[in-house]
Design a protein around this motif. Structure first.
Motif, PDB file in Angstrom:
ATOM      1  N   ILE A 221       0.850  -1.200   0.000  1.00  0.00           N
ATOM      2  CA  ILE A 221       0.000   0.000   0.000  1.00  0.00           C
ATOM      3  C   ILE A 221       0.883   1.247   0.000  1.00  0.00           C
ATOM      4  N   ALA A 222       1.944   1.219   0.796  1.00  0.00           N
ATOM      5  CA  ALA A 222       2.857   2.362   0.844  1.00  0.00           C
ATOM      6  C   ALA A 222       3.514   2.592  -0.511  1.00  0.00           C
ATOM      7  N   ASN A 223       3.888   1.520  -1.184  1.00  0.00           N
ATOM      8  CA  ASN A 223       4.489   1.650  -2.514  1.00  0.00           C
ATOM      9  C   ASN A 223       3.498   2.240  -3.501  1.00  0.00           C
ATOM     10  N   TYR A 224       2.240   1.830  -3.380  1.00  0.00           N
ATOM     11  CA  TYR A 224       1.189   2.406  -4.225  1.00  0.00           C
ATOM     12  C   TYR A 224       1.093   3.916  -3.981  1.00  0.00           C
ATOM     13  N   PHE A 225       1.074   4.318  -2.732  1.00  0.00           N
ATOM     14  CA  PHE A 225       0.925   5.739  -2.407  1.00  0.00           C
ATOM     15  C   PHE A 225       2.139   6.543  -2.862  1.00  0.00           C
ATOM     16  N   ARG A 226       3.334   5.993  -2.674  1.00  0.00           N
ATOM     17  CA  ARG A 226       4.526   6.702  -3.143  1.00  0.00           C
ATOM     18  C   ARG A 226       4.491   6.862  -4.656  1.00  0.00           C
ATOM     19  N   ASP A 227       4.109   5.802  -5.354  1.00  0.00           N
ATOM     20  CA  ASP A 227       4.024   5.858  -6.809  1.00  0.00           C
ATOM     21  C   ASP A 227       2.987   6.881  -7.270  1.00  0.00           C
ATOM     22  N   ALA A 228       1.919   7.042  -6.482  1.00  0.00           N
ATOM     23  CA  ALA A 228       0.855   7.979  -6.838  1.00  0.00           C
ATOM     24  C   ALA A 228       1.188   9.424  -6.489  1.00  0.00           C
ATOM     25  N   GLY A 229       2.328   9.651  -5.824  1.00  0.00           N
ATOM     26  CA  GLY A 229       2.769  11.012  -5.580  1.00  0.00           C
ATOM     27  C   GLY A 229       2.584  11.549  -4.177  1.00  0.00           C
ATOM     28  N   TRP A 230       2.514  10.671  -3.187  1.00  0.00           N
ATOM     29  CA  TRP A 230       2.358  11.133  -1.802  1.00  0.00           C
ATOM     30  C   TRP A 230       3.507  12.053  -1.427  1.00  0.00           C
ATOM     31  N   ARG A 231       3.185  13.182  -0.824  1.00  0.00           N
ATOM     32  CA  ARG A 231       4.181  14.164  -0.402  1.00  0.00           C
ATOM     33  C   ARG A 231       4.511  13.955   1.072  1.00  0.00           C
ATOM     34  N   GLN A 232       5.727  13.500   1.320  1.00  0.00           N
ATOM     35  CA  GLN A 232       6.143  13.194   2.686  1.00  0.00           C
ATOM     36  C   GLN A 232       6.108  14.448   3.549  1.00  0.00           C
ATOM     37  N   GLY A 233       5.571  14.312   4.758  1.00  0.00           N
ATOM     38  CA  GLY A 233       5.548  15.405   5.703  1.00  0.00           C
ATOM     39  C   GLY A 233       4.317  16.280   5.639  1.00  0.00           C
ATOM     40  N   GLN A 234       3.446  16.042   4.645  1.00  0.00           N
ATOM     41  CA  GLN A 234       2.209  16.820   4.555  1.00  0.00           C
ATOM     42  C   GLN A 234       1.030  15.980   5.018  1.00  0.00           C
ATOM     43  N   PRO A 235       0.080  16.584   5.726  1.00  0.00           N
ATOM     44  CA  PRO A 235      -1.136  15.847   6.073  1.00  0.00           C
ATOM     45  C   PRO A 235      -2.033  15.703   4.844  1.00  0.00           C
ATOM     46  N   TRP A 236      -2.985  14.802   4.916  1.00  0.00           N
ATOM     47  CA  TRP A 236      -3.960  14.679   3.822  1.00  0.00           C
ATOM     48  C   TRP A 236      -4.885  15.894   3.799  1.00  0.00           C
ATOM     49  N   GLY A 237      -5.069  16.483   4.991  1.00  0.00           N
ATOM     50  CA  GLY A 237      -5.944  17.643   5.139  1.00  0.00           C
ATOM     51  C   GLY A 237      -6.090  17.973   6.607  1.00  0.00           C
ATOM     52  N   VAL A 238      -6.754  19.065   6.879  1.00  0.00           N
ATOM     53  CA  VAL A 238      -7.011  19.462   8.263  1.00  0.00           C
ATOM     54  C   VAL A 238      -8.417  20.045   8.373  1.00  0.00           C
ATOM     55  N   ARG A 239      -9.019  19.835   9.530  1.00  0.00           N
ATOM     56  CA  ARG A 239     -10.293  20.484   9.846  1.00  0.00           C
ATOM     57  C   ARG A 239     -10.046  21.982  10.012  1.00  0.00           C
ATOM     58  N   VAL A 240     -11.014  22.794   9.621  1.00  0.00           N
ATOM     59  CA  VAL A 240     -10.856  24.248   9.724  1.00  0.00           C
ATOM     60  C   VAL A 240     -12.113  24.878  10.312  1.00  0.00           C
ATOM     61  N   SER A 241     -11.936  26.036  10.906  1.00  0.00           N
ATOM     62  CA  SER A 241     -13.076  26.864  11.298  1.00  0.00           C
ATOM     63  C   SER A 241     -13.267  27.925  10.222  1.00  0.00           C
ATOM     64  N   VAL A 242     -14.519  28.302  10.012  1.00  0.00           N
ATOM     65  CA  VAL A 242     -14.869  29.180   8.894  1.00  0.00           C
ATOM     66  C   VAL A 242     -15.729  30.332   9.409  1.00  0.00           C
ATOM     67  N   PRO A 243     -15.501  31.556   8.934  1.00  0.00           N
ATOM     68  CA  PRO A 243     -16.363  32.670   9.344  1.00  0.00           C
ATOM     69  C   PRO A 243     -17.827  32.401   9.002  1.00  0.00           C
ATOM     70  N   ALA A 244     -18.723  32.909   9.805  1.00  0.00           N
ATOM     71  CA  ALA A 244     -20.154  32.658   9.606  1.00  0.00           C
ATOM     72  C   ALA A 244     -20.634  33.144   8.244  1.00  0.00           C
ATOM     73  N   ASP A 245     -20.028  34.204   7.729  1.00  0.00           N
ATOM     74  CA  ASP A 245     -20.474  34.760   6.456  1.00  0.00           C
ATOM     75  C   ASP A 245     -19.599  34.322   5.282  1.00  0.00           C
ATOM     76  N   PHE A 246     -18.856  33.242   5.461  1.00  0.00           N
ATOM     77  CA  PHE A 246     -17.931  32.799   4.407  1.00  0.00           C
ATOM     78  C   PHE A 246     -18.717  32.341   3.177  1.00  0.00           C
ATOM     79  N   ASN A 247     -18.349  32.869   2.017  1.00  0.00           N
ATOM     80  CA  ASN A 247     -19.041  32.579   0.764  1.00  0.00           C
ATOM     81  C   ASN A 247     -18.274  31.516  -0.014  1.00  0.00           C
ATOM     82  N   THR A 248     -18.634  30.269   0.198  1.00  0.00           N
ATOM     83  CA  THR A 248     -17.934  29.167  -0.455  1.00  0.00           C
ATOM     84  C   THR A 248     -18.004  29.274  -1.970  1.00  0.00           C
TER      85      THR A 248
END
Length: 337
Positions: A221-248
């Motif tokens: 699985i790790a070899n698959y991810f490395r081959d697909a371009g996984w960037r070492q040291g970066q998270p997949w994502g993070v939860r965020v807080s958003v202003p109430a009036d944020f216009n997505t």
């Protein structure tokens, strides 16, 4: 309802391909297998492997029925929260932590070699086969031959069938070739072509045994991810807080992805974390200000929102579904806690 394996991810892509005309089955099943055998010989497959895989096969009507019943995408996607609640619950988290602890001695070496966090590898393993507790009991040769002969996606499945013969030539026992109805197998649910290209020996015994070996599974699985371009040291994502009036809608993407368009269309424009911060989007986890990310709030205003890095796109390559990728990322975070 939603795809949960690499096998299904490839089927989603394949569903977008032009269908083969109905006359594709005008060739009898035995005659079609003879054609496949001829094409396998051209690719260097041995006579013994051809005979081992193709001898005695008959069409499997159950496989055709399952393939024909695969749902397409219709209308607005359902909310993410119920899916996450179902697939990232306490049971799969606790089992993941237990397996993680039991294999702790081999994990640093795999992480150093491939640059992928072990928690992500366990999240894939957990979602695919519940850490190896179920891998499918369909005869792979019969399933792939049936799907290729049926004809709607002949090129895809015939290629996988010939790859299965090449696995036998590599020493994989014919008796071990069991898995899902659509041809995926082993702990990580690889397809034969993926196995040939990316399965690796993780325990040093000279074999890439993703049917039985935890070390081989995690390394593959790790070899698959490395081959697909996984960037070492970066998270997949993070939860965020958003202003109430944020216009997505103001940050909707104008890019069109060549595959899985509906999945990627739900993501925003790419901006650096610093640029999102300037707009009031505040990460609740660790991520560098220079990392390019997209904004994702799948269930709409007032619900959980995330910044997704390029590593999230790597998870999507394993299975192009936001439901799957988000559940893998969140499960990995829980296992790592």
């Amino acid at each position: 309802m939603f795809p949960r394996s690499l096998r299904k991810a490839l089927l989603v892509v394949a569903l977008a391909l032009p269908a083969v005309p109905a006359c594709a089955q005008s060739t009898s099943f035995p005659d079609y297998l003879q054609q496949v055998a001829s094409r396998a010989r051209v690719q260097g497959v041995s006579e013994s492997a051809i005979a081992s895989v193709l001898s005695g096969l008959t069409p499997n009507e159950r496989v055709i029925a399952l393939d024909s019943s695969q749902p397409g995408s219709r209308g607005a996607p359902p909310p993410l929260a119920p899916y996450i609640a179902q697939h990232v619950g306490s049971s799969i988290i606790s089992r993941g932590k237990a397996r993680y602890a039991s294999l702790a001695s081999i994990l640093p070496g795999i992480e150093r070699r491939y640059g992928v966090p072990a928690s992500v590898l366990f999240a894939i393993w957990g979602h695919e086969t519940n850490y190896g507790s179920y891998t499918g009991d369909f005869d792979l040769a019969r399933s792939l031959a049936t799907l290729a002969w049926e004809g709607r996606r002949r090129e895809l499945f015939e290629g996988e069938l010939i790859a299965l013969m090449k696995m036998v030539d590599r020493g994989v026992p014919r008796s071990q070739l069991k898995g899902s109805w659509a041809g995926a197998f082993g702990y990580p649910q690889f397809l034969p072509t993926v196995y040939l290209r990316l399965a690796v020996d993780g325990d040093g015994d000279g074999r890439a045994d993703i049917f039985n070996s935890s070390a081989d599974t995690l390394a593959s699985i790790a070899n698959y991810f490395r081959d697909a371009g996984w960037r070492q040291g970066q998270p997949w994502g993070v939860r965020v807080s958003v202003p109430a009036d944020f216009n997505t809608a103001a940050y909707a993407t104008k890019l069109s992805s060549p595959s899985c368009k509906a999945v990627h269309a739900r993501h925003s424009q790419w901006k650096t974390v610093a640029q999102w911060r300037a707009l009031g989007v505040a990460p609740q986890g660790t991520i560098g200000n220079d990392v390019l990310v997209s904004f994702f709030q799948p269930d709409g205003p007032g619900t959980p929102a995330y910044l997704l890095s390029g590593n999230y796109r790597v998870i999507l390559q394993y299975n192009c579904s936001n439901y799957y990728a988000m559940s893998v990322g969140l499960l990995a975070d829980e296992i790592a806690r």
